[in-house]
Design a protein around this motif. Structure first.
Motif, PDB file in Angstrom:
ATOM      1  N   ASN A  62       0.830  -1.208   0.000  1.00 28.81           N
ATOM      2  CA  ASN A  62       0.000   0.000   0.000  1.00 28.81           C
ATOM      3  C   ASN A  62       0.860   1.252   0.000  1.00 28.81           C
ATOM      4  N   LEU A  65       2.136   1.883  -3.416  1.00 28.49           N
ATOM      5  CA  LEU A  65       1.125   2.411  -4.337  1.00 28.49           C
ATOM      6  C   LEU A  65       1.188   3.933  -4.421  1.00 28.49           C
ATOM      7  N   GLN A 341       0.538  -0.941 -11.198  1.00 28.64           N
ATOM      8  CA  GLN A 341      -0.319  -0.332 -10.187  1.00 28.64           C
ATOM      9  C   GLN A 341      -1.595  -1.147 -10.008  1.00 28.64           C
ATOM     10  N   ASP A 342      -2.206  -1.540 -11.127  1.00 25.87           N
ATOM     11  CA  ASP A 342      -3.415  -2.350 -11.067  1.00 25.87           C
ATOM     12  C   ASP A 342      -3.129  -3.709 -10.430  1.00 25.87           C
ATOM     13  N   LYS A 345      -2.673  -3.278  -6.630  1.00 22.14           N
ATOM     14  CA  LYS A 345      -3.966  -3.090  -5.954  1.00 22.14           C
ATOM     15  C   LYS A 345      -4.680  -4.416  -5.763  1.00 22.14           C
ATOM     16  N   ARG A 346      -4.664  -5.240  -6.792  1.00 18.34           N
ATOM     17  CA  ARG A 346      -5.342  -6.531  -6.709  1.00 18.34           C
ATOM     18  C   ARG A 346      -4.622  -7.471  -5.736  1.00 18.34           C
ATOM     19  N   ASN A 349      -5.511  -6.565  -2.249  1.00 20.07           N
ATOM     20  CA  ASN A 349      -6.847  -7.080  -1.936  1.00 20.07           C
ATOM     21  C   ASN A 349      -6.806  -8.579  -1.622  1.00 20.07           C
TER      22      ASN A 349
END
Length: 399
Positions: A62, A65, A341-342, A345-346, A349
């Motif tokens: 995080n 990011l 970046q995508d 993020k995944r 999660n």
């Protein structure tokens, strides 16, 4: 004598059941309150520490990011700068083409008739800054003088008027005289020497103004267009230096230290370095148009020569190609960073979900458990009451 209370087997069994139910109720209520089935290492050490590891890595990613997001903005700032610089180059091309389409002419008719001289006469001219000398023989007629002038100029620009006595100059070039003597020898009104004409075409190459009989058109227009061109180059450099984000500018210089480093994982074993490029006017090899051009100080600047303008247009085209190449490079890097970046993020999660699966309680299940335990507790209390009824019968006999 023992002071303990003796309970029947049925009563003791019911009491133990109530205690177990009470403990389970406390556990269920704690899970409902916290939402966790594993809130400490005492509950389940394997799940607890595994979930902590997942949460720790999720936190690290995080943090990355934010850095990745700043990197994306830095690349986009550079790309926006390239787009705007391209528009300025297009304007510079338009200015250069306008200068190229502006015709330079020198026209006029001598104020007095040509007069033959008893001795040879030399008339030094500058045709678009190129020095040439016409040698007019002694006692030469007007036709002979015109022939000598056209031979020296390399073009048929001198002729005579309808009377056949005056010399006419009609040239698609800037034609200037080195001396007033040369002007008067051909019958043209003499000009003067000014600061702008001293050493105009290099050291020792002075000229005089055109005088009242001659008109030079297009030179001043091209000079003003050259000033506009130079202003656009200044704007290109300023725009390139302003295309920064968070203190990083990828198009202001190509120094090896000017690069953007983006880490994609917490150990920085996956990363991307984007090298800066010099997209200022100097970096694009675009030079200002001055009063002189070429390898020597000859004064043939300010878009005076068509060849200089065409050379400038060639440089502008090369600059556009450089911008397109840089834009393609930054665009490719931007795609990579956005993809990472995508992905990050995944992945965050996934880690958070994995930690939750190990520690979070199923609130629906715990709510059902709470209801069942409440019912069980009520039943236990009733069973305990029934177990005590036999002792109550003996109490009635004693009464």
């Amino acid at each position: 004598m023992s002071s303990s209370v003796t309970l029947s087997a049925a009563t003791r069994q019911n009491l133990l059941s109530l205690q177990d139910t009470s403990a389970l109720t406390a556990t269920t209520q704690n899970r409902l309150a916290t939402g966790l089935k594993v809130s400490s290492a005492l509950d389940n050490p394997v799940n607890f520490f595994t979930a902590q590891s997942f949460n720790s890595r999720s936190g690290d990613l995080n943090s990355l990011l934010d850095s990745i997001s700043n990197g994306i903005q830095t690349i986009q700032a550079a790309n926006q700068g390239i787009t705007s610089i391209q528009k300025l180059i297009d304007s510079a091309k338009s200015t250069a083409n306008q200068a190229l389409s502006t015709q330079i002419t020198t026209t006029g008719t001598a104020g007095t008739a040509y007069a033959t001289t008893s001795s040879a006469t030399s008339v030094k001219l500058y045709v678009n800054g190129q020095a040439t000398t016409a040698s007019i023989a002694s006692n030469s007629t007007i036709d002979g003088a015109i022939t000598a002038l056209n031979t020296a100029a390399g073009s048929t620009m001198f002729s005579k008027d309808t009377t056949g006595t005056k010399i006419v100059l009609n040239a698609s070039a800037a034609v200037e005289f080195a001396t007033t003597a040369g002007q008067s020898a051909l019958g043209f009104a003499t000009g003067t020497t000014s600061a702008a004409t001293v050493a105009k075409y290099g050291t020792g190459n002075d000229v005089v103004t055109s005088g009242t009989n001659l008109t030079v058109a297009g030179v001043d227009t091209r000079a003003k267009l050259a000033e506009q061109y130079n202003s656009l180059l200044t704007q290109i450099t300023q725009l390139a230096k302003d295309s920064s984000f968070n203190g990083v500018n990828l198009i202001s210089n190509s120094d090896p230290s000017n690069k953007l480093h983006i880490a994609f994982n917490e150990r920085d074993t996956a990363n991307l370095d984007i090298q800066g490029q010099d997209l200022t006017a100097d970096g694009l090899l675009l030079t200002s148009i001055t009063g002189n051009s070429g390898t020597s100080v000859n004064g043939q600047g300010n878009f005076l020569l068509d060849t200089d303008i065409k050379g400038t247009l060639t440089k502008l085209t090369a600059g556009s190609d450089t911008l397109r190449s840089a834009s393609s490079t930054f665009g490719s890097n931007l795609s990579v960073v956005q993809n990472r970046q995508d992905f990050t993020k995944r992945l965050v999660n996934i880690l958070d979900t994995g930690a939750s699966n190990l520690t979070n309680a199923d609130l629906n299940e715990e709510a059902a458990n709470s209801q069942a335990l409440s019912t069980r507790q009520s039943l236990g209390i009733s069973a305990l009451s029934l177990a005590n009824q036999a002792q109550q019968g003996i109490l009635q006999l004693l009464r």
